[in-house]
Design an enzyme around this catalytic site. Sequence first.
Site, PDB file in Angstrom:
ATOM      1  N   GLU A 268       0.789  -1.183  -0.055  1.00 50.36           N
ATOM      2  CA  GLU A 268      -0.018  -0.050   0.081  1.00 50.36           C
ATOM      3  C   GLU A 268       0.757   1.394  -0.201  1.00 50.36           C
ATOM      4  O   GLU A 268       0.854   2.230   1.064  1.00 50.36           O
ATOM      5  CB  GLU A 268      -0.887   0.056   1.344  1.00 50.36           C
ATOM      6  CG  GLU A 268      -1.833  -1.206   1.525  1.00 50.36           C
ATOM      7  CD  GLU A 268      -2.681  -1.142   2.786  1.00 50.36           C
ATOM      8  OE1 GLU A 268      -3.506  -1.617   3.011  1.00 50.36           O
ATOM      9  OE2 GLU A 268      -2.162  -0.558   3.810  1.00 50.36           O
ATOM     10  N   PRO A 269       1.735   1.646  -1.057  1.00 49.82           N
ATOM     11  CA  PRO A 269       2.554   2.565  -1.131  1.00 49.82           C
ATOM     12  C   PRO A 269       1.736   4.062  -1.299  1.00 49.82           C
ATOM     13  O   PRO A 269       0.630   3.926  -2.198  1.00 49.82           O
ATOM     14  CB  PRO A 269       3.438   2.355  -2.234  1.00 49.82           C
ATOM     15  CG  PRO A 269       2.868   1.527  -3.064  1.00 49.82           C
ATOM     16  CD  PRO A 269       1.707   0.639  -2.171  1.00 49.82           C
ATOM     17  N   CYS A 337      -2.449  33.364   9.760  1.00 47.03           N
ATOM     18  CA  CYS A 337      -2.209  33.931  11.007  1.00 47.03           C
ATOM     19  C   CYS A 337      -2.025  32.845  12.087  1.00 47.03           C
ATOM     20  O   CYS A 337      -2.768  32.773  12.933  1.00 47.03           O
ATOM     21  CB  CYS A 337      -3.407  34.653  11.567  1.00 47.03           C
ATOM     22  SG  CYS A 337      -3.730  36.050  10.086  1.00 47.03           S
ATOM     23  N   GLU A 338      -0.696  32.118  12.029  1.00 46.93           N
ATOM     24  CA  GLU A 338      -0.438  31.029  12.889  1.00 46.93           C
ATOM     25  C   GLU A 338       1.239  31.251  12.944  1.00 46.93           C
ATOM     26  O   GLU A 338       1.709  31.313  11.708  1.00 46.93           O
ATOM     27  CB  GLU A 338      -0.683  29.677  12.604  1.00 46.93           C
ATOM     28  CG  GLU A 338      -2.242  29.550  12.392  1.00 46.93           C
ATOM     29  CD  GLU A 338      -2.632  29.051  13.761  1.00 46.93           C
ATOM     30  OE1 GLU A 338      -1.863  28.761  14.606  1.00 46.93           O
ATOM     31  OE2 GLU A 338      -4.045  28.891  13.921  1.00 46.93           O
TER      32      GLU A 338
HETATM   33  N1  LLP Z   1      -1.635   1.930   4.545  1.00 43.95           N
HETATM   34  C1  LLP Z   1      -2.063   2.628   5.680  1.00 43.95           C
HETATM   35  C2  LLP Z   1      -2.983   1.678   6.559  1.00 43.95           C
HETATM   36  C3  LLP Z   1      -1.798   3.824   5.827  1.00 43.95           C
HETATM   37  O1  LLP Z   1      -2.433   4.517   7.164  1.00 43.95           O
HETATM   38  C4  LLP Z   1      -0.881   4.638   5.122  1.00 43.95           C
HETATM   39  C5  LLP Z   1      -0.557   5.901   5.732  1.00 43.95           C
HETATM   40  C6  LLP Z   1      -0.370   4.124   3.950  1.00 43.95           C
HETATM   41  C7  LLP Z   1      -0.759   2.769   3.678  1.00 43.95           C
HETATM   42  C8  LLP Z   1       0.448   5.039   3.212  1.00 43.95           C
HETATM   43  O2  LLP Z   1       1.659   5.196   3.689  1.00 43.95           O
HETATM   44  P1  LLP Z   1       2.959   5.652   3.018  1.00 43.95           P
HETATM   45  O3  LLP Z   1       3.272   4.768   1.885  1.00 43.95           O
HETATM   46  O4  LLP Z   1       2.529   7.117   2.280  1.00 43.95           O
HETATM   47  O5  LLP Z   1       4.145   6.054   4.016  1.00 43.95           O
HETATM   48  N2  LLP Z   1       0.334  12.898   6.863  1.00 43.95           N
HETATM   49  C9  LLP Z   1       1.729  12.316   7.389  1.00 43.95           C
HETATM   50  C10 LLP Z   1       1.678  10.720   6.591  1.00 43.95           C
HETATM   51  C11 LLP Z   1       0.554  10.158   7.486  1.00 43.95           C
HETATM   52  C12 LLP Z   1       0.323   8.443   6.854  1.00 43.95           C
HETATM   53  C13 LLP Z   1      -0.836   7.925   7.211  1.00 43.95           C
HETATM   54  N3  LLP Z   1      -1.110   6.464   6.703  1.00 43.95           N
HETATM   55  C14 LLP Z   1       2.664  12.834   6.570  1.00 43.95           C
HETATM   56  O6  LLP Z   1       2.547  14.109   5.898  1.00 43.95           O
HETATM   57  O7  LLP Z   1       3.924  12.671   6.662  1.00 43.95           O
END
Ligand code: LLP
Length: 413
Positions: A268-269, A337-338
């Site tokens: 799940e990238p 405004c933060e």
């Molecule tokens: N699968 C699940 C169940 C997840 O919760 C996530 C991300 C992913 C896959 C994908 O993860 P990735 O490959 O993108 O690392 N807002 C934060 C990142 C939050 C990630 C939440 N879950 C940021 O901006 O760094």
Amino acid sequence: MHRFNYQRSNLYAEGIKVENIIKQFGTPLYIYSANTILDHFFKLKHAFKVLNPLICFSMKSNSSLAIIRLLVKSGSGIDVVSGGELYKAIKAGCPGVKIVYAGVGKREDEIETAIKAGILFFNVESVPELEKINKIAKRCKKIQSVCIRLNPDVDAKTHKYITTGKKETKFGLPYKVAKSIFKNKSKYKNVKIEGIHLHIGSQIVRLDPFLKAIKVALELKKEVDFEYLNIGGGLGIIYKNEKPLLPDQYAREIEKLLKGSKVKLILEPGRFIVGNAGILVTRVVYFKKGINKNFAITDGGMNLLLRPALYEAYHEINLVKKKNKPKVKMDIVGPVCESSDFLGQDRILPVPKEGEALAVFGAGAYGSAMASVYNGHPLCAEVLVNEKEVYLVKKKENYRDLIQNDLIPDFLR
Ligand code: LLP
């Protein structure tokens, strides 16, 4: 690798000058590179060709319909976490059998819609959720397949807000509970429990947390049998000087671990696919000399890219048209405004003139996806570049959009 490069002093998105793109579409503007996205998707796919996993793009990282469509057309599935994301995934043409659905708070209506859409798996995060899926599947006269999200209690060694595999976090189920669910499978007549789901965090640049987590799942496999293993997302990318895992290295190690286990793999990238495939372009509104600090104030800030404010995340920033002028230290800040409204702090750049454009790199993941209209700034436009063509993929919001769902009650008329 990405397709935002300088030729002489000018920034290009694939084969087009960014200056020309913003002349046409204005700022602030998100610009995505279609070929960077595809390059990352296929890099991962090729690295894993022996295990031949289903790759489900995690659309929470970027939920642009055009980007989802681009990936779906290339064979990707989608990882969703809400009814809204499910709706968009389907609208983008993703078949139900390639959709996996995670998230700790799935509501009844969301579960029912997903069952009816024929999704591949729910990634179940609690016992009450499993019971609810069973109940709703029965009502719909269906047998719904699920995976159990295992909380392996592994530290992903990343920012604490994006760590999800430790026992203190709200995600997944402890080993013992997961095991007992498998042992009591027969209790859930309308649910087929087919696998284990893991997702230990995001922007992970080390191999060992991934391997540790997978080992916990394989430990469980010795006690209860399952066919599918979803190892989630989490692969880190380069924002500054990180040394992230290479997809080949990641794939080889996982191959070694899974040898002989015969599990079907799901990935799940999110960030890995889109992170470096997007930039946010803002224009300098003012340059302000402070007592101790200089500020380049731009037309976009935490409202459009929240990561610096929320995680003190680093994003590289540079002028869209580089110039040979003396450099000074400055904060790049937004109009909100933060005090946390910055895109970058203590950056050394030539003093920008009013109207000069700055590119914020690595903004493709969790950028527009986390944007808001805080302080009354409408969401900005988004474009997708494919070689020498540029396409508008999200219209700029206008002021009317800001009030379209507001109502004034009669007693105030
Ligand atoms: N699968 C699940 C169940 C997840 O919760 C996530 C991300 C992913 C896959 C994908 O993860 P990735 O490959 O993108 O690392 N807002 C934060 C990142 C939050 C990630 C939440 N879950 C940021 O901006 O760094």
